[in-house]
Design an enzyme around this catalytic site. Structure first.
Site, PDB file in Angstrom:
ATOM      1  N   CYS A  70       0.836  -1.203   0.000  1.00 24.43           N
ATOM      2  CA  CYS A  70       0.000   0.000   0.000  1.00 24.43           C
ATOM      3  C   CYS A  70       0.873   1.256   0.000  1.00 24.43           C
ATOM      4  O   CYS A  70       1.707   1.434   0.910  1.00 24.43           O
ATOM      5  CB  CYS A  70      -0.920   0.011   1.222  1.00 24.43           C
ATOM      6  SG  CYS A  70      -1.876   1.535   1.393  1.00 24.43           S
ATOM      7  N   CYS A  73       0.548   3.572   3.383  1.00 23.36           N
ATOM      8  CA  CYS A  73       1.068   3.168   4.688  1.00 23.36           C
ATOM      9  C   CYS A  73       2.429   3.827   4.903  1.00 23.36           C
ATOM     10  O   CYS A  73       3.098   4.216   3.945  1.00 23.36           O
ATOM     11  CB  CYS A  73       1.207   1.650   4.740  1.00 23.36           C
ATOM     12  SG  CYS A  73      -0.359   0.753   4.869  1.00 23.36           S
ATOM     13  N   HIS A 116      -3.727   0.909   8.320  1.00 24.55           N
ATOM     14  CA  HIS A 116      -4.276   0.477   7.034  1.00 24.55           C
ATOM     15  C   HIS A 116      -5.675  -0.107   7.165  1.00 24.55           C
ATOM     16  O   HIS A 116      -6.507   0.037   6.264  1.00 24.55           O
ATOM     17  CB  HIS A 116      -3.341  -0.552   6.387  1.00 24.55           C
ATOM     18  CG  HIS A 116      -3.801  -1.051   5.059  1.00 24.55           C
ATOM     19  ND1 HIS A 116      -3.554  -0.387   3.872  1.00 24.55           N
ATOM     20  CD2 HIS A 116      -4.539  -2.156   4.726  1.00 24.55           C
ATOM     21  CE1 HIS A 116      -4.090  -1.051   2.864  1.00 24.55           C
ATOM     22  NE2 HIS A 116      -4.683  -2.136   3.356  1.00 24.55           N
ATOM     23  N   ASN A 156     -13.978   9.204  -0.794  1.00 18.19           N
ATOM     24  CA  ASN A 156     -14.636   8.063  -1.424  1.00 18.19           C
ATOM     25  C   ASN A 156     -14.293   6.837  -0.585  1.00 18.19           C
ATOM     26  O   ASN A 156     -13.116   6.573  -0.343  1.00 18.19           O
ATOM     27  CB  ASN A 156     -14.133   7.837  -2.850  1.00 18.19           C
ATOM     28  CG  ASN A 156     -14.432   9.003  -3.764  1.00 18.19           C
ATOM     29  OD1 ASN A 156     -15.451   9.673  -3.614  1.00 18.19           O
ATOM     30  ND2 ASN A 156     -13.568   9.249  -4.732  1.00 18.19           N
ATOM     31  N   HIS A 167      -6.578   1.888   1.911  1.00 15.68           N
ATOM     32  CA  HIS A 167      -6.154   2.630   3.094  1.00 15.68           C
ATOM     33  C   HIS A 167      -7.111   3.805   3.332  1.00 15.68           C
ATOM     34  O   HIS A 167      -7.515   4.478   2.376  1.00 15.68           O
ATOM     35  CB  HIS A 167      -4.738   3.164   2.881  1.00 15.68           C
ATOM     36  CG  HIS A 167      -4.072   3.637   4.121  1.00 15.68           C
ATOM     37  ND1 HIS A 167      -3.083   2.929   4.772  1.00 15.68           N
ATOM     38  CD2 HIS A 167      -4.248   4.763   4.852  1.00 15.68           C
ATOM     39  CE1 HIS A 167      -2.688   3.590   5.838  1.00 15.68           C
ATOM     40  NE2 HIS A 167      -3.376   4.714   5.915  1.00 15.68           N
ATOM     41  N   HIS A 169      -8.457   7.130   3.452  1.00 14.56           N
ATOM     42  CA  HIS A 169      -7.943   8.391   2.936  1.00 14.56           C
ATOM     43  C   HIS A 169      -9.039   9.139   2.205  1.00 14.56           C
ATOM     44  O   HIS A 169     -10.077   8.583   1.854  1.00 14.56           O
ATOM     45  CB  HIS A 169      -6.762   8.160   1.990  1.00 14.56           C
ATOM     46  CG  HIS A 169      -7.162   7.596   0.653  1.00 14.56           C
ATOM     47  ND1 HIS A 169      -7.573   6.279   0.484  1.00 14.56           N
ATOM     48  CD2 HIS A 169      -7.247   8.168  -0.584  1.00 14.56           C
ATOM     49  CE1 HIS A 169      -7.869   6.063  -0.783  1.00 14.56           C
ATOM     50  NE2 HIS A 169      -7.683   7.189  -1.455  1.00 14.56           N
ATOM     51  N   GLN A 171      -9.507  12.975  -0.465  1.00 16.09           N
ATOM     52  CA  GLN A 171      -8.812  13.792  -1.448  1.00 16.09           C
ATOM     53  C   GLN A 171      -9.266  15.249  -1.333  1.00 16.09           C
ATOM     54  O   GLN A 171     -10.308  15.541  -0.744  1.00 16.09           O
ATOM     55  CB  GLN A 171      -9.068  13.277  -2.858  1.00 16.09           C
ATOM     56  CG  GLN A 171      -8.605  11.840  -3.085  1.00 16.09           C
ATOM     57  CD  GLN A 171      -8.865  11.372  -4.502  1.00 16.09           C
ATOM     58  OE1 GLN A 171      -8.283  11.865  -5.455  1.00 16.09           O
ATOM     59  NE2 GLN A 171      -9.769  10.405  -4.639  1.00 16.09           N
TER      60      GLN A 171
END
Length: 353
Positions: A70, A73, A116, A156, A167, A169, A171
């Site tokens: 990933c 991470c 994660h 999303n 992971h 997250h 944007q």
């Protein structure tokens, strides 16, 4: 909050946001990366009056890597990722495969936690507040870029949404124009203001919703409700009770209460379809006033806009998704299978103890 700005091996900016003021961030990106090359281009549709970002370089972006590869991470041992340090609280960096770049705007990735296997809903209130502070700081910084007119923070979540990195997250897109969705709202605000002799449309909508049966939860400074004309099966709008145009204008009382209210909403979303169902896929989207000119919306200022968060899922019932088919995709007319009143009732039913 402590903020530390650094650069990745290819020149992209990376920023650590830490809970501890004594945290030192001096790890160096040891990857042999070439300079990032992007092909982002904004094309305007003459018939619809909107814009399309053409970004062919995104075809090569990372796609569903195994967990031990990933890129979000922390770096550890010989495994090097987008985050050079071996741990982090919250980190933001320029997207390696941006939809918008240069004169066409900017795209950033926001990693909510180094864990994660976590989710935003699993964060502590202190961690969630740090994410809010990071969103606010990035909104401020990006708003000062010459090419940026609007800043959009979003998450999303779930493969059903199209997420390619598991992971936790989100944007941030910094657009070089006012987005079509925001322009629609501003036109409605202008029309309502003129028709009512100055009444604010957002204030009227929130007052109506608070008086109706679609309120999901309400705090001293925030209110969450399923809108009267919800487009999605389960859709909640979260507003600060004091109207402000953007994240920068939130007062400390609203900032302090936000983590409690938002985390509760996310946890309810994960319980909508039952405890044995997989995590609910969703999109969480902050709507902020544009920083660019508003001459196209006569009589409207930035202060007429109301900051709010829109949270919705494309899952309509257990094992079934809401697809944007002919009416939605072809004519932009949504058909909702779940009555908003029933959706609000369900979200109240799954309140945590």
């Amino acid at each position: 909050m402590k903020k530390t700005s650094t650069r990745l091996a290819d020149g992209r900016e990376l920023i650590y946001y830490d809970l501890g003021d004594d945290t030192v961030r001096d790890a160096v990106d040891r990857r042999p990366l070439d300079a990032t090359v992007t092909t982002s281009e904004i094309r305007h549709d003459a018939l619809l009056g909107d814009a399309v970002a053409v970004a062919s370089h995104r075809q090569g972006r990372t796609y569903h890597p195994p967990a031990d590869q990933c890129p979000l991470c922390p770096s550890e041992g010989g495994r090097l990722s987008e985050i050079p340090d071996s741990s982090y609280d919250v980190v933001v960096f320029e997207n390696r495969f941006p939809s918008l770049a240069g004169d066409s705007g900017r795209c950033e990735v926001v990693c909510f936690t180094s864990d994660h296997d976590a989710s935003f809903a699993a964060l502590s209130e202190r961690q969630a507040r740090l994410v809010l502070d990071a969103w606010t700081d990035r909104t401020s910084e990006l708003s000062h870029l010459p090419s940026v007119e609007q800043v959009f923070c979003f998450e999303n979540r779930g493969a059903e949404i199209g997420v390619t990195l598991q992971h936790p997250h989100g944007q941030i897109y910094a657009y070089p124009f006012t987005t079509p969705r925001t322009a629609l709202m501003l036109r409605q605000v202008a029309t309502h203001k003129e028709a009512t002799g100055g009444e604010n449309l957002f204030d009227a909508v929130v007052a109506r919703e608070r008086a109706d049966e679609r309120v999901v939860l309400e705090g001293e400074h925030w209110v969450a409700f399923v809108p009267y004309a919800a487009h999605w099966p389960y859709e909640v709008h979260l507003y600060p009770r004091r109207r402000v145009p953007d994240l920068l204008a939130l007062d400390e009382a609203a900032r302090a209460e936000f983590p409690q209210v938002y985390l509760e909403l996310l946890r309810r979303f994960d319980r909508i379809f039952g405890e044995n169902e997989p995590p609910t896929p969703y999109i969480a989207a902050w709507h902020q006033a544009p920083f660019g000119p508003l001459e196209d919306f006569e009589g409207v200022t930035r202060d007429d806009f109301a900051l709010h968060l829109e949270l919705f899922t494309i899952r309509r019932t257990s094992g079934k998704l809401k697809f944007l088919a002919g009416s939605e995709s072809g004519m932009n007319v949504f058909i909702n299978d779940v009555p908003p009143e029933r959706a609000a009732e369900r979200l109240r039913e799954v309140a945590s103890s």
